[in-house]
Design an enzyme around this catalytic site. Structure first.
Site, mmCIF file in Angstrom:
data_model
loop_
_atom_site.group_PDB
_atom_site.id
_atom_site.type_symbol
_atom_site.label_atom_id
_atom_site.label_comp_id
_atom_site.label_asym_id
_atom_site.label_seq_id
_atom_site.Cartn_x
_atom_site.Cartn_y
_atom_site.Cartn_z
ATOM 1 N N GLN A 18 2.558 10.264 1.282
ATOM 2 C CA GLN A 18 3.904 9.447 1.409
ATOM 3 C C GLN A 18 5.021 9.948 0.316
ATOM 4 O O GLN A 18 6.350 9.254 0.275
ATOM 5 C CB GLN A 18 4.233 8.052 1.620
ATOM 6 C CG GLN A 18 3.400 7.080 2.885
ATOM 7 C CD GLN A 18 3.179 6.199 2.833
ATOM 8 O OE1 GLN A 18 2.224 5.085 2.166
ATOM 9 N NE2 GLN A 18 4.375 5.550 3.113
ATOM 10 N N HIS B 199 -4.293 1.036 7.410
ATOM 11 C CA HIS B 199 -3.972 1.800 7.235
ATOM 12 C C HIS B 199 -2.837 2.738 6.657
ATOM 13 O O HIS B 199 -2.892 3.956 6.718
ATOM 14 C CB HIS B 199 -1.976 0.597 6.992
ATOM 15 C CG HIS B 199 -0.886 1.144 6.827
ATOM 16 N ND1 HIS B 199 0.258 0.197 7.692
ATOM 17 C CD2 HIS B 199 0.082 1.732 6.221
ATOM 18 C CE1 HIS B 199 1.259 1.308 7.971
ATOM 19 N NE2 HIS B 199 1.077 2.036 7.056
ATOM 20 N N GLU B 200 -3.636 2.364 5.232
ATOM 21 C CA GLU B 200 -3.765 3.497 4.500
ATOM 22 C C GLU B 200 -4.754 5.121 4.502
ATOM 23 O O GLU B 200 -4.310 5.719 4.695
ATOM 24 C CB GLU B 200 -4.078 2.931 2.798
ATOM 25 C CG GLU B 200 -3.040 1.936 2.084
ATOM 26 C CD GLU B 200 -1.393 2.600 2.325
ATOM 27 O OE1 GLU B 200 -0.773 3.625 2.505
ATOM 28 O OE2 GLU B 200 -1.145 1.349 2.584
ATOM 29 N N GLY C 252 0.802 -1.219 0.138
ATOM 30 C CA GLY C 252 0.089 0.372 -0.004
ATOM 31 C C GLY C 252 0.748 1.082 -0.186
ATOM 32 O O GLY C 252 2.355 0.971 0.479
ATOM 33 N N HIS D 284 -2.793 6.946 7.236
ATOM 34 C CA HIS D 284 -1.718 7.737 6.360
ATOM 35 C C HIS D 284 -2.524 9.535 5.727
ATOM 36 O O HIS D 284 -2.221 10.517 5.738
ATOM 37 C CB HIS D 284 -1.054 7.705 4.723
ATOM 38 C CG HIS D 284 -0.470 6.517 5.662
ATOM 39 N ND1 HIS D 284 1.260 7.029 6.351
ATOM 40 C CD2 HIS D 284 0.498 4.929 5.236
ATOM 41 C CE1 HIS D 284 2.070 6.329 6.321
ATOM 42 N NE2 HIS D 284 1.262 5.285 5.990
ATOM 43 N N CYS E 114 5.588 -0.742 7.083
ATOM 44 C CA CYS E 114 5.456 0.707 6.177
ATOM 45 C C CYS E 114 6.095 1.581 5.247
ATOM 46 O O CYS E 114 7.786 1.388 5.803
ATOM 47 C CB CYS E 114 5.050 2.302 6.961
ATOM 48 S SG CYS E 114 4.229 3.147 6.473
ATOM 49 N N LEU E 115 6.034 1.965 3.940
ATOM 50 C CA LEU E 115 7.787 2.137 3.156
ATOM 51 C C LEU E 115 8.333 3.281 3.884
ATOM 52 O O LEU E 115 9.091 3.683 3.741
ATOM 53 C CB LEU E 115 7.125 2.184 2.231
ATOM 54 C CG LEU E 115 6.512 0.799 1.193
ATOM 55 C CD1 LEU E 115 5.819 1.508 0.211
ATOM 56 C CD2 LEU E 115 7.636 -0.134 0.848
#
Ligand code: CO
Length: 170
Positions: free
Chosen positions: A50, A134-135, A45, A138, A92-93
């Site tokens: 991000q 999660h997204e 994701g 963000h 997470c990236l």
């Protein structure tokens, strides 16, 4: 090429991006470029903030083979119902090499929009439910470490400090 991902410590990750206002003709192009970055970085994701885009857009594909039909594009997504609770390991990236157990709702329903501004509802459980939560977090300026228990966050304390310091140095 340097990674376009913003890492923990970058204040942009704490911003709440703006709602997408329709009509738009560049949403597919934005989403496709986000999928390319996400696949290259081996994520499931990626939220627009991000990668420095100040709009409520995110992409998800939980299929390890990256099949096109399992691509999900979130535009102005909103959780409208949630039930149950379960805990799973997340990464997470924006947090390279950091993983932690996070409590999430087990089943959720998300109101979402397509490229043309048409509303739909996504129902999800399991890994997809985690990825959606999660997204969407963000897009609300929230990071997965915000959901950790006090103890777990403390255990990661030094790693988080190091990453944040490195990010701020640039
Ligand atoms: Co993330």
């Amino acid at each position: 090429m340097e990674s376009p991902i913003k890492y923990y410590g970058d204040r942009f990750l704490r911003n709440t991006p703006k709602d997408v206002v329709f009509p738009r003709n560049d949403l597919k192009q934005i989403a496709m470029s986000m999928f390319i970055i996400m696949y290259k970085e081996m994520g499931v994701g990626l939220a627009a903030n991000q990668v420095g885009i100040d709009e409520r857009i995110a992409v998800i594909n939980i299929d390890p083979e990256h099949k096109e039909e399992s691509q999900i594009v979130l535009i102005n997504p909103k959780i409208i119902s949630q039930e149950g609770e379960f805990e799973n390991e997340e990464g997470c990236l924006s947090f390279p090499d950091i993983r932690a157990n996070v409590k999430r709702s087990e089943k959720i329903e998300v109101e979402n929009y397509d490229y043309d501004g048409k509303k739909s509802v996504i129902k999800a459980d399991g890994l997809l439910s985690i990825a959606l939560q999660h997204e969407i977090d963000h897009l609300n300026g929230k990071l997965f470490i915000d959901n950790l228990s006090f103890i777990d966050k403390n255990l990661l304390g030094n790693k988080l400090k190091r990453l944040s310091r490195k990010t701020k140095k640039g």
